[in-house]
Design a protein around this motif. Structure first.
Motif, PDB file in Angstrom:
ATOM      1  N   PHE A   1      -8.369  -7.787  -7.083  1.00 28.15           N
ATOM      2  CA  PHE A   1      -7.797  -6.987  -6.001  1.00 28.15           C
ATOM      3  C   PHE A   1      -8.397  -7.362  -4.650  1.00 28.15           C
ATOM      4  O   PHE A   1      -7.667  -7.482  -3.653  1.00 28.15           O
ATOM      5  CB  PHE A   1      -8.012  -5.501  -6.279  1.00 28.15           C
ATOM      6  CG  PHE A   1      -7.674  -4.624  -5.108  1.00 28.15           C
ATOM      7  CD1 PHE A   1      -6.354  -4.462  -4.709  1.00 28.15           C
ATOM      8  CD2 PHE A   1      -8.670  -3.984  -4.388  1.00 28.15           C
ATOM      9  CE1 PHE A   1      -6.033  -3.668  -3.612  1.00 28.15           C
ATOM     10  CE2 PHE A   1      -8.364  -3.188  -3.298  1.00 28.15           C
ATOM     11  CZ  PHE A   1      -7.040  -3.029  -2.910  1.00 28.15           C
ATOM     12  N   VAL A   2      -9.696  -7.552  -4.590  1.00 28.00           N
ATOM     13  CA  VAL A   2     -10.346  -7.908  -3.321  1.00 28.00           C
ATOM     14  C   VAL A   2      -9.778  -9.215  -2.785  1.00 28.00           C
ATOM     15  O   VAL A   2      -9.537  -9.356  -1.578  1.00 28.00           O
ATOM     16  CB  VAL A   2     -11.878  -7.989  -3.510  1.00 28.00           C
ATOM     17  CG1 VAL A   2     -12.537  -8.620  -2.286  1.00 28.00           C
ATOM     18  CG2 VAL A   2     -12.457  -6.600  -3.766  1.00 28.00           C
ATOM     19  N   ARG A   3      -9.540 -10.184  -3.662  1.00 28.81           N
ATOM     20  CA  ARG A   3      -8.949 -11.456  -3.217  1.00 28.81           C
ATOM     21  C   ARG A   3      -7.523 -11.251  -2.700  1.00 28.81           C
ATOM     22  O   ARG A   3      -7.145 -11.801  -1.653  1.00 28.81           O
ATOM     23  CB  ARG A   3      -8.945 -12.468  -4.364  1.00 28.81           C
ATOM     24  CG  ARG A   3     -10.324 -12.949  -4.790  1.00 28.81           C
ATOM     25  CD  ARG A   3     -10.215 -14.190  -5.680  1.00 28.81           C
ATOM     26  NE  ARG A   3      -9.446 -13.936  -6.899  1.00 28.81           N
ATOM     27  CZ  ARG A   3      -9.973 -13.480  -8.037  1.00 28.81           C
ATOM     28  NH1 ARG A   3     -11.271 -13.216  -8.112  1.00 28.81           N
ATOM     29  NH2 ARG A   3      -9.218 -13.295  -9.104  1.00 28.81           N
ATOM     30  N   GLN A   4      -6.724 -10.484  -3.432  1.00 27.40           N
ATOM     31  CA  GLN A   4      -5.345 -10.223  -3.020  1.00 27.40           C
ATOM     32  C   GLN A   4      -5.302  -9.480  -1.687  1.00 27.40           C
ATOM     33  O   GLN A   4      -4.508  -9.805  -0.792  1.00 27.40           O
ATOM     34  CB  GLN A   4      -4.621  -9.417  -4.094  1.00 27.40           C
ATOM     35  CG  GLN A   4      -4.462 -10.119  -5.424  1.00 27.40           C
ATOM     36  CD  GLN A   4      -3.546 -11.321  -5.336  1.00 27.40           C
ATOM     37  OE1 GLN A   4      -2.491 -11.276  -4.718  1.00 27.40           O
ATOM     38  NE2 GLN A   4      -3.949 -12.417  -5.968  1.00 27.40           N
TER      39      GLN A   4
ATOM     40  N   ARG B   1       6.693  -7.542 -10.737  1.00 23.89           N
ATOM     41  CA  ARG B   1       6.515  -6.100 -10.860  1.00 23.89           C
ATOM     42  C   ARG B   1       5.126  -5.770 -11.410  1.00 23.89           C
ATOM     43  O   ARG B   1       4.501  -4.795 -11.007  1.00 23.89           O
ATOM     44  CB  ARG B   1       7.615  -5.507 -11.740  1.00 23.89           C
ATOM     45  CG  ARG B   1       8.998  -5.656 -11.118  1.00 23.89           C
ATOM     46  CD  ARG B   1      10.060  -4.788 -11.756  1.00 23.89           C
ATOM     47  NE  ARG B   1      10.248  -5.100 -13.159  1.00 23.89           N
ATOM     48  CZ  ARG B   1       9.976  -4.258 -14.152  1.00 23.89           C
ATOM     49  NH1 ARG B   1       9.492  -3.057 -13.904  1.00 23.89           N
ATOM     50  NH2 ARG B   1      10.204  -4.611 -15.408  1.00 23.89           N
ATOM     51  N   ALA B   2       4.628  -6.593 -12.338  1.00 29.10           N
ATOM     52  CA  ALA B   2       3.279  -6.384 -12.871  1.00 29.10           C
ATOM     53  C   ALA B   2       2.227  -6.604 -11.776  1.00 29.10           C
ATOM     54  O   ALA B   2       1.231  -5.870 -11.696  1.00 29.10           O
ATOM     55  CB  ALA B   2       3.031  -7.327 -14.039  1.00 29.10           C
ATOM     56  N   TRP B   3       2.452  -7.623 -10.934  1.00 28.88           N
ATOM     57  CA  TRP B   3       1.556  -7.873  -9.801  1.00 28.88           C
ATOM     58  C   TRP B   3       1.535  -6.664  -8.871  1.00 28.88           C
ATOM     59  O   TRP B   3       0.474  -6.219  -8.420  1.00 28.88           O
ATOM     60  CB  TRP B   3       2.020  -9.113  -9.047  1.00 28.88           C
ATOM     61  CG  TRP B   3       1.276  -9.381  -7.766  1.00 28.88           C
ATOM     62  CD1 TRP B   3       0.093 -10.057  -7.625  1.00 28.88           C
ATOM     63  CD2 TRP B   3       1.668  -8.975  -6.441  1.00 28.88           C
ATOM     64  NE1 TRP B   3      -0.282 -10.088  -6.293  1.00 28.88           N
ATOM     65  CE2 TRP B   3       0.660  -9.431  -5.554  1.00 28.88           C
ATOM     66  CE3 TRP B   3       2.764  -8.270  -5.931  1.00 28.88           C
ATOM     67  CZ2 TRP B   3       0.727  -9.211  -4.176  1.00 28.88           C
ATOM     68  CZ3 TRP B   3       2.831  -8.046  -4.557  1.00 28.88           C
ATOM     69  CH2 TRP B   3       1.824  -8.522  -3.697  1.00 28.88           C
ATOM     70  N   HIS B   4       2.702  -6.109  -8.587  1.00 27.95           N
ATOM     71  CA  HIS B   4       2.786  -4.955  -7.685  1.00 27.95           C
ATOM     72  C   HIS B   4       2.066  -3.749  -8.272  1.00 27.95           C
ATOM     73  O   HIS B   4       1.378  -3.010  -7.560  1.00 27.95           O
ATOM     74  CB  HIS B   4       4.259  -4.615  -7.417  1.00 27.95           C
ATOM     75  CG  HIS B   4       4.433  -3.528  -6.397  1.00 27.95           C
ATOM     76  ND1 HIS B   4       4.487  -2.190  -6.745  1.00 27.95           N
ATOM     77  CD2 HIS B   4       4.582  -3.582  -5.046  1.00 27.95           C
ATOM     78  CE1 HIS B   4       4.658  -1.465  -5.654  1.00 27.95           C
ATOM     79  NE2 HIS B   4       4.708  -2.283  -4.612  1.00 27.95           N
TER      80      HIS B   4
ATOM     81  N   ARG C   1      -5.139 -11.199   6.013  1.00 30.26           N
ATOM     82  CA  ARG C   1      -4.997 -12.414   6.839  1.00 30.26           C
ATOM     83  C   ARG C   1      -3.572 -12.565   7.355  1.00 30.26           C
ATOM     84  O   ARG C   1      -3.357 -12.935   8.523  1.00 30.26           O
ATOM     85  CB  ARG C   1      -5.408 -13.651   6.032  1.00 30.26           C
ATOM     86  CG  ARG C   1      -6.909 -13.797   5.834  1.00 30.26           C
ATOM     87  CD  ARG C   1      -7.277 -15.208   5.401  1.00 30.26           C
ATOM     88  NE  ARG C   1      -6.723 -15.547   4.100  1.00 30.26           N
ATOM     89  CZ  ARG C   1      -7.352 -15.314   2.940  1.00 30.26           C
ATOM     90  NH1 ARG C   1      -8.529 -14.724   2.929  1.00 30.26           N
ATOM     91  NH2 ARG C   1      -6.795 -15.672   1.797  1.00 30.26           N
ATOM     92  N   VAL C   2      -2.603 -12.276   6.503  1.00 30.53           N
ATOM     93  CA  VAL C   2      -1.203 -12.361   6.925  1.00 30.53           C
ATOM     94  C   VAL C   2      -0.920 -11.342   8.021  1.00 30.53           C
ATOM     95  O   VAL C   2      -0.292 -11.658   9.044  1.00 30.53           O
ATOM     96  CB  VAL C   2      -0.266 -12.138   5.722  1.00 30.53           C
ATOM     97  CG1 VAL C   2       1.180 -11.974   6.190  1.00 30.53           C
ATOM     98  CG2 VAL C   2      -0.369 -13.290   4.739  1.00 30.53           C
TER      99      VAL C   2
ATOM    100  N   MET D   1       0.819  -1.210   0.000  1.00 30.54           N
ATOM    101  CA  MET D   1       0.000   0.000   0.000  1.00 30.54           C
ATOM    102  C   MET D   1       0.851   1.258   0.000  1.00 30.54           C
ATOM    103  O   MET D   1       0.383   2.345  -0.285  1.00 30.54           O
ATOM    104  CB  MET D   1      -0.930  -0.007   1.216  1.00 30.54           C
ATOM    105  CG  MET D   1      -2.039   1.021   1.139  1.00 30.54           C
ATOM    106  SD  MET D   1      -3.267   0.740   2.418  1.00 30.54           S
ATOM    107  CE  MET D   1      -4.402   2.075   2.079  1.00 30.54           C
ATOM    108  N   GLY D   2       2.128   1.094   0.309  1.00 35.62           N
ATOM    109  CA  GLY D   2       3.007   2.259   0.370  1.00 35.62           C
ATOM    110  C   GLY D   2       3.126   2.980  -0.950  1.00 35.62           C
ATOM    111  O   GLY D   2       3.084   4.219  -1.004  1.00 35.62           O
ATOM    112  N   ALA D   3       3.278   2.232  -2.040  1.00 29.90           N
ATOM    113  CA  ALA D   3       3.403   2.867  -3.352  1.00 29.90           C
ATOM    114  C   ALA D   3       2.129   3.604  -3.719  1.00 29.90           C
ATOM    115  O   ALA D   3       2.172   4.672  -4.347  1.00 29.90           O
ATOM    116  CB  ALA D   3       3.748   1.823  -4.405  1.00 29.90           C
TER     117      ALA D   3
END
Length: 255
Positions: A214-217, A183-186, A223-224, A1-3
């Motif tokens: 996005f909601v799943r990710q 990087r694409a995931w990020h 959870r982590v 979330m920082g980026a």
């Protein structure tokens, strides 16, 4: 979330040009990503966990850097700006507050009205650790929401800043180090964390399918975070605060 929070801050046209055009190369994320990340996270550690004296020391160090970031030193500037302007620092602090509040709500659930108001007042530390006077910070959530709505209506990202921000989202500085797939995931995750008005300013396409992904990710990340002990979650910030204290004792640069 920082980026995503960085993109939110830089969607203000003056802040965006100030950062994208900055000649202070030692503080540029695209030139010195590790140093810049350490400096930013150290600022957050000092703001939230540091003593008043440590905040003053960090403020002095940041002021020296910010004094060099001005539109009158930027031949490409189409916006007037100075990194020392209080209204721009208030905006940066507001973005950090919103990001922190969103994380808190995701991990712990919606806060009571009393806790939310107290969290707002505590959030002014993001600005006062810079050069923002405490009196500038909104005194209530109603006042903050009015300020936020007025400022987000002014969002504008020109083509040059847009390219810079998309590169931040895609971790362009790590090309050749991190796999393209990561990087694409990020980038996709970062865009997901942006509120809709910021996506519109950035002119990125976001579909229902993207939102479902996005909601799943996001649920996995939450959870982590919930499973981690507080000591583990705060470890990086406590280590960085210890580093700041060591630098202060030795008279070493803080930024």
């Amino acid at each position: 979330m920082g980026a995503a929070n960085v993109i939110m801050q830089l969607s203000n046209p003056a802040v965006g040009q100030g950062v994208a055009h900055s000649r202070v190369r030692s503080g540029r994320l695209d030139v010195h990503p590790i140093k810049r990340t350490r400096t930013t996270l150290s600022y957050l550690a000092v703001a939230v966990l540091g003593t008043p004296d440590e905040r003053r020391a960090y403020r002095r160090a940041v002021t020296r850097q910010h004094a060099q970031v001005r539109s009158d030193r930027d031949p490409r500037a189409t916006e007037e700006y100075s990194a020392l302007w209080v209204d721009l620092q208030k905006w940066v602090a507001a973005c950090l507050f919103v990001g922190s509040r969103d994380v808190l709500d995701l991990v712990e659930g919606p806060q009571s009205a009393e806790v939310a108001e107290r969290f707002l007042l505590e959030g002014r530390v993001f600005g006062t650790t810079l050069q923002m006077p405490p009196a500038v910070w909104p005194g209530s959530l109603v006042a903050f929401d009015a300020y936020w709505n007025a400022e987000t209506a002014k969002l504008r990202v020109d083509d040059e800043v847009r390219s810079y921000l998309l590169d931040v989202a895609r971790l362009g500085f790590a090309a050749g180090v991190l796999p393209e797939r990561m990087r694409a995931w990020h980038q996709r995750l970062t865009i997901g964390f942006l509120p809709p008005e910021f996506r519109r300013a950035l002119r990125v396409r976001w579909t229902d399918k993207d939102e479902e992904w996005f909601v799943r990710q996001r649920a996995r990340l939450v959870r982590v975070e919930r499973a981690l002990p507080l000591a583990a979650s705060s470890l990086v910030y406590r280590l960085l605060l210890a580093d700041v204290r060591r630098r202060i004792r030795r008279g070493q640069p803080l930024v």
